[in-house]
Design a protein around this motif. Structure first.
Motif, PDB file in Angstrom:
ATOM      1  N   ARG A 164       0.851  -1.193   0.000  1.00 49.89           N
ATOM      2  CA  ARG A 164       0.000   0.000   0.000  1.00 49.89           C
ATOM      3  C   ARG A 164       0.880   1.233   0.000  1.00 49.89           C
ATOM      4  NH1 ARG A 164      -4.811  -0.887   4.334  1.00 49.89           N
ATOM      5  NH2 ARG A 164      -5.683   0.865   3.179  1.00 49.89           N
ATOM      6  N   ARG A 165       0.525   2.178  -0.856  1.00 53.54           N
ATOM      7  CA  ARG A 165       1.324   3.398  -0.983  1.00 53.54           C
ATOM      8  C   ARG A 165       1.019   4.373   0.155  1.00 53.54           C
ATOM      9  NH1 ARG A 165       3.162   0.302  -4.426  1.00 53.54           N
ATOM     10  NH2 ARG A 165       3.230   0.720  -6.671  1.00 53.54           N
ATOM     11  N   GLU A 166       2.034   5.144   0.497  1.00 45.77           N
ATOM     12  CA  GLU A 166       1.811   6.241   1.434  1.00 45.77           C
ATOM     13  C   GLU A 166       0.973   7.312   0.736  1.00 45.77           C
ATOM     14  OE1 GLU A 166       2.657   6.626   4.705  1.00 45.77           O
ATOM     15  OE2 GLU A 166       3.134   4.493   4.516  1.00 45.77           O
ATOM     16  N   PRO A 167       0.147   8.034   1.478  1.00 44.22           N
ATOM     17  CA  PRO A 167      -0.656   9.084   0.844  1.00 44.22           C
ATOM     18  C   PRO A 167       0.227  10.105   0.139  1.00 44.22           C
ATOM     19  CG  PRO A 167      -1.393   8.665   3.087  1.00 44.22           C
ATOM     20  CD  PRO A 167      -0.107   7.911   2.923  1.00 44.22           C
ATOM     21  N   ARG A 168      -0.218  10.536  -1.040  1.00 38.77           N
ATOM     22  CA  ARG A 168       0.528  11.537  -1.809  1.00 38.77           C
ATOM     23  C   ARG A 168      -0.245  12.855  -1.765  1.00 38.77           C
ATOM     24  NH1 ARG A 168       4.330  10.986  -5.936  1.00 38.77           N
ATOM     25  NH2 ARG A 168       5.268  13.033  -6.310  1.00 38.77           N
ATOM     26  N   ASP A 169       0.428  13.906  -1.320  1.00 42.77           N
ATOM     27  CA  ASP A 169      -0.213  15.211  -1.211  1.00 42.77           C
ATOM     28  C   ASP A 169      -0.526  15.787  -2.584  1.00 42.77           C
ATOM     29  OD1 ASP A 169       0.068  14.942   1.478  1.00 42.77           O
ATOM     30  OD2 ASP A 169       1.632  16.460   1.711  1.00 42.77           O
ATOM     31  N   VAL A 170      -1.685  16.423  -2.686  1.00 44.04           N
ATOM     32  CA  VAL A 170      -2.108  17.095  -3.915  1.00 44.04           C
ATOM     33  C   VAL A 170      -2.553  18.506  -3.566  1.00 44.04           C
ATOM     34  CG1 VAL A 170      -3.717  17.095  -5.867  1.00 44.04           C
ATOM     35  CG2 VAL A 170      -2.846  14.922  -4.979  1.00 44.04           C
ATOM     36  N   VAL A 171      -2.173  19.463  -4.415  1.00 45.57           N
ATOM     37  CA  VAL A 171      -2.582  20.862  -4.262  1.00 45.57           C
ATOM     38  C   VAL A 171      -3.303  21.285  -5.538  1.00 45.57           C
ATOM     39  CG1 VAL A 171      -1.773  23.250  -4.057  1.00 45.57           C
ATOM     40  CG2 VAL A 171      -0.677  21.446  -2.716  1.00 45.57           C
ATOM     41  N   LEU A 172      -4.425  21.963  -5.382  1.00 44.48           N
ATOM     42  CA  LEU A 172      -5.144  22.530  -6.521  1.00 44.48           C
ATOM     43  C   LEU A 172      -4.847  24.021  -6.599  1.00 44.48           C
ATOM     44  CD1 LEU A 172      -8.665  20.854  -6.165  1.00 44.48           C
ATOM     45  CD2 LEU A 172      -6.825  20.209  -7.728  1.00 44.48           C
ATOM     46  N   TYR A 173      -4.294  24.446  -7.730  1.00 43.34           N
ATOM     47  CA  TYR A 173      -4.052  25.880  -7.944  1.00 43.34           C
ATOM     48  C   TYR A 173      -5.162  26.376  -8.855  1.00 43.34           C
ATOM     49  CZ  TYR A 173      -1.255  30.135  -8.134  1.00 43.34           C
ATOM     50  OH  TYR A 173      -0.804  31.425  -7.982  1.00 43.34           O
ATOM     51  N   GLY A 174      -6.122  27.063  -8.253  1.00 44.88           N
ATOM     52  CA  GLY A 174      -7.347  27.449  -8.958  1.00 44.88           C
ATOM     53  C   GLY A 174      -8.479  26.541  -8.531  1.00 44.88           C
ATOM     54  N   PHE A 175      -9.681  27.120  -8.455  1.00 47.11           N
ATOM     55  CA  PHE A 175     -10.816  26.356  -7.917  1.00 47.11           C
ATOM     56  C   PHE A 175     -12.080  26.677  -8.711  1.00 47.11           C
ATOM     57  CE2 PHE A 175     -13.358  24.966  -4.030  1.00 47.11           C
ATOM     58  CZ  PHE A 175     -12.921  23.656  -4.098  1.00 47.11           C
ATOM     59  N   GLY A 176     -11.943  26.592 -10.051  1.00 46.41           N
ATOM     60  CA  GLY A 176     -13.077  26.835 -10.927  1.00 46.41           C
ATOM     61  C   GLY A 176     -13.808  25.551 -11.259  1.00 46.41           C
TER      62      GLY A 176
ATOM     63  N   ILE B 237      -5.951  24.171  -1.543  1.00 43.30           N
ATOM     64  CA  ILE B 237      -6.280  24.843  -2.787  1.00 43.30           C
ATOM     65  C   ILE B 237      -5.721  26.255  -2.691  1.00 43.30           C
ATOM     66  CG2 ILE B 237      -8.357  23.479  -3.209  1.00 43.30           C
ATOM     67  CD1 ILE B 237     -10.020  25.854  -2.277  1.00 43.30           C
ATOM     68  N   VAL B 238      -5.264  26.788  -3.823  1.00 39.64           N
ATOM     69  CA  VAL B 238      -4.688  28.129  -3.850  1.00 39.64           C
ATOM     70  C   VAL B 238      -5.561  29.003  -4.735  1.00 39.64           C
ATOM     71  CG1 VAL B 238      -2.641  29.515  -4.324  1.00 39.64           C
ATOM     72  CG2 VAL B 238      -2.390  27.135  -3.595  1.00 39.64           C
ATOM     73  N   VAL B 239      -6.024  30.119  -4.181  1.00 37.62           N
ATOM     74  CA  VAL B 239      -6.902  31.035  -4.919  1.00 37.62           C
ATOM     75  C   VAL B 239      -6.528  32.469  -4.585  1.00 37.62           C
ATOM     76  CG1 VAL B 239      -8.869  29.446  -5.057  1.00 37.62           C
ATOM     77  CG2 VAL B 239      -8.617  30.937  -3.053  1.00 37.62           C
ATOM     78  N   ARG B 240      -6.995  33.372  -5.420  1.00 40.73           N
ATOM     79  CA  ARG B 240      -6.869  34.791  -5.090  1.00 40.73           C
ATOM     80  C   ARG B 240      -7.956  35.163  -4.091  1.00 40.73           C
ATOM     81  NH1 ARG B 240      -6.340  35.052 -10.751  1.00 40.73           N
ATOM     82  NH2 ARG B 240      -8.511  35.767 -10.901  1.00 40.73           N
ATOM     83  N   GLY B 241      -7.648  36.069  -3.178  1.00 45.52           N
ATOM     84  CA  GLY B 241      -8.622  36.492  -2.184  1.00 45.52           C
ATOM     85  C   GLY B 241      -9.842  37.130  -2.818  1.00 45.52           C
ATOM     86  N   GLY B 242     -11.024  36.783  -2.299  1.00 44.08           N
ATOM     87  CA  GLY B 242     -12.255  37.280  -2.903  1.00 44.08           C
ATOM     88  C   GLY B 242     -13.091  38.147  -1.988  1.00 44.08           C
TER      89      GLY B 242
ATOM     90  N   TYR C 270      -4.362  31.782   0.137  1.00 42.20           N
ATOM     91  CA  TYR C 270      -4.604  32.939  -0.718  1.00 42.20           C
ATOM     92  C   TYR C 270      -3.279  33.473  -1.252  1.00 42.20           C
ATOM     93  CZ  TYR C 270      -9.321  32.766   1.115  1.00 42.20           C
ATOM     94  OH  TYR C 270     -10.586  32.355   1.446  1.00 42.20           O
ATOM     95  N   ALA C 271      -3.199  33.562  -2.586  1.00 46.24           N
ATOM     96  CA  ALA C 271      -1.978  34.069  -3.221  1.00 46.24           C
ATOM     97  C   ALA C 271      -2.320  34.588  -4.612  1.00 46.24           C
ATOM     98  CB  ALA C 271      -0.917  32.968  -3.312  1.00 46.24           C
ATOM     99  N   ASP C 272      -1.621  35.639  -5.030  1.00 44.83           N
ATOM    100  CA  ASP C 272      -1.821  36.202  -6.365  1.00 44.83           C
ATOM    101  C   ASP C 272      -0.835  35.637  -7.374  1.00 44.83           C
ATOM    102  OD1 ASP C 272      -3.920  37.898  -5.547  1.00 44.83           O
ATOM    103  OD2 ASP C 272      -2.474  39.360  -4.776  1.00 44.83           O
ATOM    104  N   ASP C 273       0.168  34.900  -6.867  1.00 41.22           N
ATOM    105  CA  ASP C 273       1.237  34.433  -7.751  1.00 41.22           C
ATOM    106  C   ASP C 273       1.890  33.198  -7.103  1.00 41.22           C
ATOM    107  OD1 ASP C 273       4.409  34.685  -8.511  1.00 41.22           O
ATOM    108  OD2 ASP C 273       3.098  35.338 -10.148  1.00 41.22           O
TER     109      ASP C 273
END
Length: 481
Positions: free
Chosen positions: A125-137, A162-167, A212-215
């Protein structure tokens, strides 16, 4: 007893059996990382009715429904085996057992068919692999749903952020609401709560940090305990290697783009060329939804008949890139109202074929029309073949490809004479061959390929991420290549 009574009694019996399958399927998934399939359709976390409907799909094999009474013995046999992480297809087990003439018991046949996943042969069994979503459309939220759905065993892929611009005010509450309810794909299957103080969305027990990040340069992911993660860029803002490399920040090991890549960025269509990904490749693209829809059937047709040339016309649902009402747009036609017009536009899918299928020498041209539906598109693939054939031959060949070939997770097949676009919302395949619309005349074949350009494409993205993460477990019984 009347015929109606017999039918109802039979239905109740099958309901009872399907109900008893659910805990067995769930236990295999949670405790052993085994995903139970039925002709490439997952039965994990499915309701009684969903299990029965999935069994009914098998009528396309021999014109009759595959009953839970036939598959339940195989499921019971699986629970008695020392299974390791894998995907096991009950439909394929039942079909092959019916064709086997050795007189084996179901238990003996099952043990032999899944031997590669048992005992000393099973993988760890594999160790969990981290995933990041850049954008949430649109794609980001559907990929999030899929990642959360597949986190049941605690292994495999784990959505961490998840990484998004502040709203503005209540930003995280509004984003959680969009994940919870979707006008096209319905309610999220589970529970979602929001921890505003810690900027976290908790979905089915999965704590997902909202950053929250713009870049990309503004984020150090190790500050959030994220290590060796795969980042999925859903924005499409950066499409070449230089731009996407900006995501390779502390904590990020690989970047996957959910749009066609430019330059030397590999365009990957799972099922076709995912095995060409180099282990040290850090930047790759999942191409477009239309490329994913046409490349698998194009490969299947080229393998069997040879393709000399082709043209693809996509009739595509409108997207967020278009305007609701007439307004300025940098593209000439996309500024016109999307819900009120058919809009001629360009598609890069045809040119992207060369990246996914470099051995295909046939020239493929393409064009696209956006139409006033919010989801599900159709690609009309017009091919000149290297040899003459018949409609019946192509029909049977593509049906078999959808059921038994290595492309069965990408290509689906429907014989429904009254099928329309909305019937394919939620399809997990890259494309669905419409058998009734198929046209063949000598060396000319015209395929009509439905595809959920949102959800089906998101499934392909997740498959690519599973592959590069090393958590794409083998499927049994093995498919002949």
């Amino acid at each position: 007893m009347t015929v109606n009574d017999d039918s109802f009694t039979n239905w109740k019996n099958r309901e009872e059996i399907a109900e008893s399958m659910i805990p067995l399927i769930g236990k295999l998934h949670r405790e052993r990382d085994v995903t139970v399939l039925l002709h490439s359709r997952s039965l994990v976390n499915k309701s009684v009715v969903s299990i029965l409907k999935t069994h009914r799909f098998a009528r396309q094999i021999a014109g009759q429904e595959l009953s839970v009474t036939e598959t339940m013995p195989f499921l019971k046999a699986l629970t008695a085996l020392d299974l390791g992480p894998s995907q096991i297809d009950l439909g394929m087990l039942a079909t092959r057992y019916q064709a086997d003439e050795r007189g084996l018991s179901i238990e003996e046949f099952t043990a032999e068919a899944v031997a590669g996943a048992t005992g000393a042969n099973k993988i760890d069994r594999r160790e969990p692999r981290d995933v990041v979503l850049y954008g949430f459309g649109r794609i980001g939220r559907l990929v999030a749903r899929l990642l959360i759905e597949k986190a049941g065993s605690g292994n495999g892929l784990r959505l961490r952020a998840i990484v998004v611009r502040g709203g503005g005010a209540q930003d995280i509450v509004k984003r959680a609401s969009l994940l919870r309810r979707d006008s096209i794909h319905g309610q999220f299957q589970g529970t979602i709560t929001v921890d505003e103080e810690n900027s976290t969305i908790i979905a089915n027990g999965n704590a997902v940090k909202v950053i929250y990040a713009d870049d990309p340069s503004q984020v150090d992911y190790t500050e959030y305990g994220i290590r060796d993660a795969i980042l999925i860029d859903n924005t499409g803002k950066w499409r070449d290697r230089a731009g996407l490399s900006e995501h390779l920040r502390p904590g990020i090991e690989k970047v996957v783009l959910t749009a066609p890549g430019k330059g030397d960025v590999p365009n990957i269509v799972h099922g076709v060329n995912h095995d060409t990904i180099k282990p040290d490749e850090q930047i790759l693209s999942c191409a477009s939804c239309t490329t994913n829809a046409i490349v698998p059937p194009l490969k299947a047709m080229d393998d069997e008949y040879g393709v000399l040339r082709g043209h693809v016309e996509t009739v595509h649902s409108f997207t967020n890139d278009q305007n609701l009402l007439d307004n300025y747009h940098k593209a000439e036609r996309r500024g016109r109202s999307a819900p009120l017009n058919m809009v001629i536009t360009e598609t890069g899918a045809a040119s992207a074929v060369a990246k996914a299928l470099p051995d295909l020498k046939a020239p493929i041209s393409g064009s696209s029309i956006r139409v006033p539906v919010p989801d599900v598109s159709i690609a009309i693939l017009n091919l000149q073949l290297a040899r003459e054939t018949t409609r019946e031959e192509v029909h049977d060949y593509l049906r078999d490809v959808s059921l038994t070939s290595p492309l069965k997770r990408q290509i689906d097949f429907t014989t429904a004479p009254d099928a329309v676009s909305s019937d394919f919302i939620g399809s997990r395949h890259a494309s669905i061959v419409d058998a009734g619309a198929l046209k063949v005349d000598g060396d000319n074949a015209i395929l009509y390929l439905w595809y959920d350009n949102e959800f089906g494409y998101s499934c392909q993205v997740v498959r690519v991420v599973q592959h590069v993460s090393g958590v794409e477990y083998p499927t049994y019984p093995a498919t002949a290549v």
